[in-house]
Scaffold this motif. Structure first.
Motif, mmCIF file in Angstrom:
data_model
loop_
_atom_site.group_PDB
_atom_site.id
_atom_site.type_symbol
_atom_site.label_atom_id
_atom_site.label_comp_id
_atom_site.label_asym_id
_atom_site.label_seq_id
_atom_site.Cartn_x
_atom_site.Cartn_y
_atom_site.Cartn_z
ATOM 1 N N GLU A 118 -76.240 7.398 -23.939
ATOM 2 C CA GLU A 118 -76.839 6.061 -23.879
ATOM 3 C C GLU A 118 -78.289 6.091 -24.342
ATOM 4 O OE1 GLU A 118 -77.435 2.315 -20.762
ATOM 5 O OE2 GLU A 118 -76.621 4.227 -20.060
ATOM 6 N N GLN A 122 -80.878 2.182 -31.582
ATOM 7 C CA GLN A 122 -81.001 0.727 -31.641
ATOM 8 C C GLN A 122 -82.448 0.298 -31.856
ATOM 9 O OE1 GLN A 122 -77.586 -0.016 -32.115
ATOM 10 N NE2 GLN A 122 -78.299 -1.903 -31.194
ATOM 11 N N ARG A 169 -79.754 4.049 -27.465
ATOM 12 C CA ARG A 169 -80.856 3.093 -27.349
ATOM 13 C C ARG A 169 -81.985 3.447 -28.315
ATOM 14 N NH1 ARG A 169 -79.798 -0.494 -23.687
ATOM 15 N NH2 ARG A 169 -78.443 -0.016 -21.904
ATOM 16 N N TYR A 187 -74.038 -1.350 -24.747
ATOM 17 C CA TYR A 187 -73.601 0.042 -24.799
ATOM 18 C C TYR A 187 -72.255 0.194 -24.098
ATOM 19 C CZ TYR A 187 -73.314 5.020 -23.773
ATOM 20 O OH TYR A 187 -72.884 6.317 -23.651
#
Length: 585
Positions: free
Chosen positions: A62, A69, A66, A127
């Motif tokens: 995750e 992203q 991130r 996510y």
């Protein structure tokens, strides 16, 4: 731990129902597959460790997602700003050559005057938790695989394999009994199918997918990057050595390798040192710390096997339990880390008299700092040796060579703390939670140094009365050393002090509690040890950080025998023996 649902299960004739936590299996009276109920602790510990590892891996995935992203959003923002700047320049050029026709000409031509903006049409991206694939190479009854599928939330599916046709038949029966057949799979997870070979998918698409075949062949078929699994569990009857090479190749980067070895008659004594060398590439130890040496021999096997493929190991939790060793190790790929493994590998010279040990590392790392840039370069050097003469410096006895074996840490304290935290909130899920908490607590406090000792054994070498455990620990702490317990043996201590420092503590103890020298022969080990004077006088004043102070917390640190005449159990009769008996009749 039983489940109320077991009362509604119809047990066919010739079978008995075995319930463990929320899982149920039918055991045939013909012993078609092997199951040891004493191994419930092993299975509970495995469920907890794999679950904690999966949560850590999900957090890592995750965080990586991130960051990606954020980089993507930054690139889009920079691109939009650049596009807007170009449009403004184009508009300014147009206004300088054409007259204005109205208020709408003050806006860029591609921006609507009414309605939502392009930003309002953006959809929020969420996510999706990472689910993993687990391969149990030697499943027998399938109980372990069933528990993994039912108790670990992030499992996508489990591949349960066994070479025996009778074992796979038992697995199919038990999988259906627990509702984990083809209809049990989450539709979101059904898109990814396990691969037995690069071209042949498994026919069973349930939460537990059964395969009948050779474990090594199955793992070798999963060694390509696209077909690798996230967790491999090896729990054989005896040694895991034949399966290790395939296992280290078929695990994804950052994946988990769980290994059990029950052949401690080979690993934990020198009775079969030639067999230990052929299986694990090292010579075992004959001393009271032989069970820790067994762990380090298996770790060295995992390390060298992984190193052949540019991979290295990160031990998370390695325990000597009852009649076996159980290891949880992460597998990573990094050539620079592979080069460091020689400095984490050592030979040991073991005294056959007082059991002192002398470490001989196989390599060393030298850090060289660049004068101008300040960059640190690592230089990998060979190690000078041997560290001792032909005889023990403490008692003059002969030295035997042991190893090579892993000399680095056995545990990852952060990982163990996370498992203990999980156990604190989910204690009701595990039938052996009390024992798990005790053993994990001791392992978490354990020093990252090789080998332990027991005061009773050393007191026997000196022919003296045994000092209390707290007195020995306090004397070492007062001398500036660190001390902890070892999970491998009750009443044991690990310390940063040398064995000479430990013997000096006992020499000081003997001065206060004299030994009758007339009862000791001239050639005995005790006379050799007592012939040397202590370099410093030991201070036996109670230290506030002594191990017994930590023991005031009520924990089951060392388990008593769970049942009479217990142990590894008898290997399952897969039909070959019965067939021979029928042919002879």
């Amino acid at each position: 731990m039983s489940d109320a649902g077991s009362s509604s299960i119809t047990v066919p004739e010739g079978f008995t129902l075995h319930t463990e936590n929320t899982s149920h299996i039918l055991i045939s009276s013909k012993e078609e597959a092997f199951l040891n109920p004493v191994q419930e602790f092993n299975r509970d510990l495995s469920v907890a460790c794999i679950r904690v590892w999966s949560e850590e891996l999900n957090r890592e995935k995750e965080a990586k997602w991130r960051r990606a992203q954020e980089r993507r959003a930054k690139r889009e923002a920079e691109g939009e700003a650049k596009t807007g700047q170009q449009k403004e320049q184009k508009k300014a050029k147009t206004e300088s050559t054409e007259p204005s026709n109205g208020p709408e000409d003050d806006l860029p031509r591609d921006v609507p005057t009414t309605g939502s903006t392009s930003e309002g049409n953006k959809r929020e991206v969420l996510y999706r938790p990472h689910k993993f694939v687990l391969l149990e190479a030697l499943s027998a009854t399938g109980l372990r695989s069933i528990r993994y599928a039912k108790e670990i939330p992030l499992v996508r599916f489990v591949i349960a394999n066994d070479l025996s046709a009778s074992a796979t038949a038992a697995m199919k029966r038990n999988v259906e009994l627990n509702g984990l057949g083809p209809s049990s799979l989450d539709p979101a997870d059904s898109a990814s199918s396990p691969v037995v070979s690069e071209h042949q998918p498994l026919p069973d698409r349930g939460k537990v997918r059964i395969n009948e075949g050779d474990a090594c062949a199955l793992m070798y078929n999963h060694r390509t990057e696209k077909t690798r699994v996230d967790v491999v569990d090896l729990d054989p009857y005896g040694t895991a050595a034949p399966f290790i090479d395939g296992a280290v190749q078929c695990v994804n980067d950052g994946g988990l390798l769980c290994v059990t070895c029950t052949d401690l008659s080979v690993l934990a004594t020198t009775n079969y040192h030639e067999k230990c060398f052929s299986n694990y590439g090292g010579i075992p130890v004959k001393a009271e710390y032989c069970h820790e040496a067994a762990l380090r021999l298996v770790l060295n096997t995992l390390s060298t096997s992984a190193g052949r493929y540019g991979r290295y190991i990160e031990p998370l939790l390695c325990l000597s339990i009852d009649f076996y060793v159980r290891l949880f190790v992460r597998i990573h790929s990094a050539p620079i880390e592979v080069k460091k493994t020689a400095s984490k590998t050592a030979m040991y010279y073991i005294c056959q008299g007082c059991q002192s040990f002398y470490e001989q590392p196989l390599g060393r790392i030298v850090e060289k700092v660049h004068e101008r840039s300040g960059n640190v370069n690592l230089l990998f050097k060979t190690q000078a040796g041997p560290p001792v003469p032909q005889k023990c410096t403490e008692c003059g006895s002969a030295l035997h060579v042991a190893g090579p074996m892993w000399s680095g840490p056995l545990h990852n304290n952060g990982f163990i703390s996370n498992v203990l935290e999980h156990l604190k909130s989910d204690q009701d899920r595990y039938g052996t939670a009390v024992r798990m908490k005790g053993m994990l607590t001791v392992a978490n406090e354990e020093l990252h140094v090789p080998f332990y000792f027991t005061p009773s054994r050393i007191a026997g070498f000196f022919h003296s009365v045994c000092p209390p455990l707290d007195d020995v620990a306090s004397a070492l702490l007062n001398a500036g050393h660190t001390v902890s317990r070892s999970h491998a043996l009750p009443g044991s201590l690990k310390t940063s002090a040398t064995r000479q420092d430990v013997h000096d503590v006992f020499r000081s103890w003997v001065k206060k509690h004299p030994v009758r020298m007339d009862k000791i022969s001239e050639t005995s080990l005790a006379r050799q040890l007592l012939a040397k004077e202590a370099r410093t006088e030991a201070d036996f004043t109670r230290h506030p950080r002594s191990v017994t102070q930590a023991s005031k917390v009520k924990l089951v640190r060392y388990q008593q025998n769970p049942a009479p005449n217990w142990g590894p159990g008898t290997k399952a009769d897969t039909g070959t023996k019965r067939k021979r008996e029928e042919e002879n009749e």
